[in-house]
Structures are given as C-alpha cells and as structure tokens.
Design a protein around this motif. Structure first.
Motif, PDB file in Angstrom:
ATOM      1  N   UNK A   1       6.782   0.632   9.037  1.00 43.12           N
ATOM      2  CA  UNK A   1       6.291   1.714   8.191  1.00 43.12           C
ATOM      3  C   UNK A   1       7.470   2.486   7.619  1.00 43.12           C
ATOM      4  N   UNK A   2       7.526   2.548   6.294  1.00 40.96           N
ATOM      5  CA  UNK A   2       8.507   3.357   5.570  1.00 40.96           C
ATOM      6  C   UNK A   2       7.780   4.115   4.466  1.00 40.96           C
ATOM      7  N   UNK A   3       8.033   5.405   4.370  1.00 39.96           N
ATOM      8  CA  UNK A   3       7.387   6.197   3.320  1.00 39.96           C
ATOM      9  C   UNK A   3       8.102   7.538   3.223  1.00 39.96           C
TER      10      UNK A   3
ATOM     11  N   UNK B   1      14.356   6.507  11.690  1.00 41.99           N
ATOM     12  CA  UNK B   1      14.702   7.798  11.099  1.00 41.99           C
ATOM     13  C   UNK B   1      13.432   8.633  10.940  1.00 41.99           C
ATOM     14  N   UNK B   2      13.174   9.485  11.927  1.00 46.04           N
ATOM     15  CA  UNK B   2      11.985  10.363  11.925  1.00 46.04           C
ATOM     16  C   UNK B   2      12.429  11.767  12.359  1.00 46.04           C
ATOM     17  N   UNK B   3      13.248  12.438  11.558  1.00 45.97           N
ATOM     18  CA  UNK B   3      13.899  13.683  11.977  1.00 45.97           C
ATOM     19  C   UNK B   3      12.957  14.852  12.207  1.00 45.97           C
ATOM     20  N   UNK B   4      11.733  14.807  11.633  1.00 49.36           N
ATOM     21  CA  UNK B   4      10.810  15.927  11.783  1.00 49.36           C
ATOM     22  C   UNK B   4       9.670  15.646  12.761  1.00 49.36           C
ATOM     23  N   UNK B   5       9.682  14.510  13.413  1.00 48.53           N
ATOM     24  CA  UNK B   5       8.602  14.175  14.335  1.00 48.53           C
ATOM     25  C   UNK B   5       8.598  15.149  15.515  1.00 48.53           C
ATOM     26  N   UNK B   6       7.491  15.885  15.661  1.00 41.37           N
ATOM     27  CA  UNK B   6       7.406  16.907  16.705  1.00 41.37           C
ATOM     28  C   UNK B   6       6.211  16.726  17.637  1.00 41.37           C
TER      29      UNK B   6
ATOM     30  N   UNK C   1       0.834  -1.200   0.000  1.00 45.82           N
ATOM     31  CA  UNK C   1       0.000   0.000   0.000  1.00 45.82           C
ATOM     32  C   UNK C   1       0.867   1.247   0.000  1.00 45.82           C
ATOM     33  N   UNK C   2       1.874   1.266   0.865  1.00 46.95           N
ATOM     34  CA  UNK C   2       2.734   2.444   0.983  1.00 46.95           C
ATOM     35  C   UNK C   2       3.549   2.679  -0.286  1.00 46.95           C
ATOM     36  N   UNK C   3       3.986   1.603  -0.915  1.00 40.70           N
ATOM     37  CA  UNK C   3       4.767   1.773  -2.151  1.00 40.70           C
ATOM     38  C   UNK C   3       3.883   2.200  -3.316  1.00 40.70           C
TER      39      UNK C   3
ATOM     40  N   UNK D   1      -0.767  -4.979  17.429  1.00 36.55           N
ATOM     41  CA  UNK D   1       0.580  -5.300  16.980  1.00 36.55           C
ATOM     42  C   UNK D   1       1.499  -5.433  18.200  1.00 36.55           C
ATOM     43  N   UNK D   2       2.486  -6.295  18.080  1.00 37.39           N
ATOM     44  CA  UNK D   2       3.487  -6.388  19.134  1.00 37.39           C
ATOM     45  C   UNK D   2       4.301  -5.103  19.202  1.00 37.39           C
ATOM     46  N   UNK D   3       4.554  -4.526  18.025  1.00 35.01           N
ATOM     47  CA  UNK D   3       5.288  -3.268  17.974  1.00 35.01           C
ATOM     48  C   UNK D   3       5.056  -2.594  16.627  1.00 35.01           C
ATOM     49  N   UNK D   4       5.054  -1.268  16.638  1.00 35.21           N
ATOM     50  CA  UNK D   4       5.005  -0.482  15.414  1.00 35.21           C
ATOM     51  C   UNK D   4       6.385   0.133  15.222  1.00 35.21           C
ATOM     52  N   UNK D   5       7.022  -0.181  14.116  1.00 35.66           N
ATOM     53  CA  UNK D   5       8.372   0.298  13.845  1.00 35.66           C
ATOM     54  C   UNK D   5       8.327   1.369  12.764  1.00 35.66           C
ATOM     55  N   UNK D   6       8.680   2.588  13.144  1.00 32.27           N
ATOM     56  CA  UNK D   6       8.736   3.704  12.199  1.00 32.27           C
ATOM     57  C   UNK D   6      10.167   3.763  11.666  1.00 32.27           C
ATOM     58  N   UNK D   7      10.408   2.994  10.641  1.00 28.98           N
ATOM     59  CA  UNK D   7      11.772   2.731  10.197  1.00 28.98           C
ATOM     60  C   UNK D   7      12.403   3.935   9.504  1.00 28.98           C
ATOM     61  N   UNK D   8      11.739   4.430   8.463  1.00 28.79           N
ATOM     62  CA  UNK D   8      12.290   5.562   7.710  1.00 28.79           C
ATOM     63  C   UNK D   8      11.141   6.431   7.213  1.00 28.79           C
ATOM     64  N   UNK D   9      10.917   7.534   7.892  1.00 22.78           N
ATOM     65  CA  UNK D   9       9.822   8.451   7.566  1.00 22.78           C
ATOM     66  C   UNK D   9      10.348   9.882   7.679  1.00 22.78           C
ATOM     67  N   UNK D  10      11.055  10.354   6.671  1.00 21.78           N
ATOM     68  CA  UNK D  10      11.744  11.649   6.766  1.00 21.78           C
ATOM     69  C   UNK D  10      10.818  12.851   6.897  1.00 21.78           C
ATOM     70  N   UNK D  11       9.531  12.724   6.503  1.00 24.95           N
ATOM     71  CA  UNK D  11       8.598  13.851   6.566  1.00 24.95           C
ATOM     72  C   UNK D  11       7.611  13.735   7.730  1.00 24.95           C
ATOM     73  N   UNK D  12       7.654  12.659   8.473  1.00 19.78           N
ATOM     74  CA  UNK D  12       6.669  12.417   9.528  1.00 19.78           C
ATOM     75  C   UNK D  12       6.749  13.483  10.617  1.00 19.78           C
ATOM     76  N   UNK D  13       5.590  14.080  10.950  1.00 19.88           N
ATOM     77  CA  UNK D  13       5.534  15.132  11.952  1.00 19.88           C
ATOM     78  C   UNK D  13       4.671  14.778  13.159  1.00 19.88           C
ATOM     79  N   UNK D  14       3.672  13.921  12.965  1.00 20.14           N
ATOM     80  CA  UNK D  14       2.706  13.667  14.029  1.00 20.14           C
ATOM     81  C   UNK D  14       2.362  12.184  14.109  1.00 20.14           C
ATOM     82  N   UNK D  15       2.383  11.644  15.346  1.00 19.36           N
ATOM     83  CA  UNK D  15       2.044  10.237  15.585  1.00 19.36           C
ATOM     84  C   UNK D  15       1.075  10.150  16.753  1.00 19.36           C
ATOM     85  N   UNK D  16       0.016   9.368  16.569  1.00 15.95           N
ATOM     86  CA  UNK D  16      -0.933   9.072  17.637  1.00 15.95           C
ATOM     87  C   UNK D  16      -1.087   7.559  17.741  1.00 15.95           C
ATOM     88  N   UNK D  17      -0.926   7.033  18.960  1.00 20.43           N
ATOM     89  CA  UNK D  17      -1.140   5.595  19.194  1.00 20.43           C
ATOM     90  C   UNK D  17      -2.127   5.468  20.335  1.00 20.43           C
ATOM     91  N   UNK D  18      -3.287   4.910  20.024  1.00 21.61           N
ATOM     92  CA  UNK D  18      -4.380   4.803  20.979  1.00 21.61           C
ATOM     93  C   UNK D  18      -4.592   3.343  21.371  1.00 21.61           C
TER      94      UNK D  18
END
Length: 269
Positions: A68-70, A113-118, A43-45, A83-100
C-alpha cells in the motif's frame, strides 16, 4: 461499499470513475474481492484523494503480499485479509490502522514510511500454530504509536513479553493501551511488561474473560486449529519495586476480588 466474489481491475475502476472518486476525497470499502497483482495499485493511483480504505475478506491468492502506497490515505482497515503480509510502504498521512484476524504465520504487517501513524488495533484469535509477535521488532519503524489496542479474542496470547530496554524505543509515546479479551486465568502481571516500557502511558484498560460469543466451542474444530491449550505467558516486573508515575486511569472488566487483581492495583498505585 463494493462487494463481489470475482472482482477485476476494470470493474472496480469503472465503478469508482462513475462515482467521481478520482476527483473527490472518499472512503472505499471493498468486500469479497479477489485482486490481481495490479488491482490495488491501480485503485490507489486512480483515487488520488482517498482518505479511508477498508478491505474485508479480500486476497490476491495464496502467500500474496499487499503493498500500500498513497500520498493522502489516513485510515486503513483490513478484515480477515488472506494475505501473507500487508506492507505499508509509503503512507505519509496515515494515522490509523486496524488489522482484524490475519492468516499469516509470520509478522502480518510491515511498516515502512508511516511517520504519522498513532493508532494501531490488532485483533486475532490466537492459535499455537502462529508466530508470537515481538513488539520491539514489529513496531521498530513506528515509535509514534500513542493508542494501542490488542484483542486476543479470549484465546491464546500472541504477544511475547520483552524487557524495557527493548520496548521503550517503540512504546515510549504510548498514551492509551486497551488489552481486550485476555483469557481467564491469564496472569495479570503479564501486562507489566508494557507498563514498564510505556513511561508516558496515561490510561490502561484490561478486559479479562472467556467470552462465549466470540470463541469457537466445537472440540474437533479447536483441535484442528490449535485452539485447545491456552498459553499463559508469565512475566515478573523487570524492575524491583516498580511504580508507574504517569498512569491516571486503570479500568479492569471481568474483575474478581482475588489476589491476582488486587496485587495488580497495588503495583500500579
């Protein structure tokens, strides 16, 4: 939104192609899906310009890991992800994450690699069975967090206090902290461990009450799921006479005029 109890790669991708999502920026919400090993990567590709992804009541089987890579994804939300774990492997534009409400007994996420996660929001009905998070380790790869929301759902606290030496490297850029639904009786000075480490913090919002609308009230259910005894993690200010120099706004919901609340205000101001 795509909702199904038996989702498959071919079905999902055929829907996305018909919606022209591979060629357009879009938000995707997948609900009640059982993923195969390659479903999410496919889906992501396919959706190369995807900016927002939401997964609700989705899983890939027992003890599965979601990777997750995108290149362009900006926002990710996982609701009740089994899921046992969510791995945010390479997301250079990712800014926001919510886990409920995760189901893992270990750290629920790995940040690569999530350099912009704020902005990070974690929402969990805590039980005595789950692992208590150590923010110094959990956020070690994301020192850029400026907005942190922790919602304890009026149950057990699932974050352990740590010293400023350990936490300052990961909380040094925090501007806003929202501690939601702390259980009644929680010792408010417990929140001081965040203030001591987050020197740049501008705003702190605390909600303290046992909210009957979001709590599980059945006695047997609470026993079976470890919801009976609420752990109140104590914390004394690490630095004697500590005052926060940059905090400009403190909001407390559920305020009661007892020594606990008043003392908290005196310490901060």
């Amino acid at each position: 939104m795509i909702s199904s109890s038996t989702g498959s790669t071919s079905m999902i991708l055929s829907v996305l192609v018909r919606m022209h999502l591979p060629a357009l920026g879009a938000s995707i919400w997948l609900r009640n899906m059982k993923f195969g090993e390659l479903d999410i990567p496919n889906i992501l590709s396919t959706c190369k310009l995807l900016e927002s992804l939401r997964l609700t009541h989705c899983d890939s089987g027992i003890h599965s890991v979601l990777q997750v890579e995108h290149a362009r994804l900006i926002e990710l939300e996982v609701d009740n992800g089994k899921f046992e774990r969510v791995e945010l492997t390479c997301l250079p534009k990712l800014q926001q994450v919510t886990y409920n409400n995760w189901f893992s007994y270990e750290d629920p996420m790995y940040f690569g690699f999530v350099p912009q996660l704020s902005k990070l929001s974690l929402i969990k009905t805590g039980s005595r069975f789950q692992k208590t998070l150590e923010l110094s380790q959990f956020l070690v790869n994301v020192p850029s967090i400026s907005d942190l929301h922790l919602d304890f759902r009026s149950e057990n606290i699932w974050v352990i206090p740590e010293s400023p030496e350990l936490l300052t490297p990961v909380l040094g850029k925090l501007q806003l902290v929202n501690l939601d639904h702390l259980p009644e009786g929680c010792d408010l000075p417990w929140t001081m461990f965040i203030l001591e480490a987050a020197h740049s913090l501008k705003e702190l919002c605390i909600t303290v009450w046992d909210h009957c609308c979001i709590m599980f009230t059945g006695t047997e259910f609470r026993k079976e799921n470890g919801l009976c005894d609420k752990a109140d993690l104590k914390w004394k200010p690490y630095t004697a006479g500590f005052k926060h120099k940059n905090l400009v706004k403190l909001t407390i919901y559920g305020f009661q005029p007892d020594d606990n609340f008043v003392r908290h205000i005196v310490i901060l101001f």
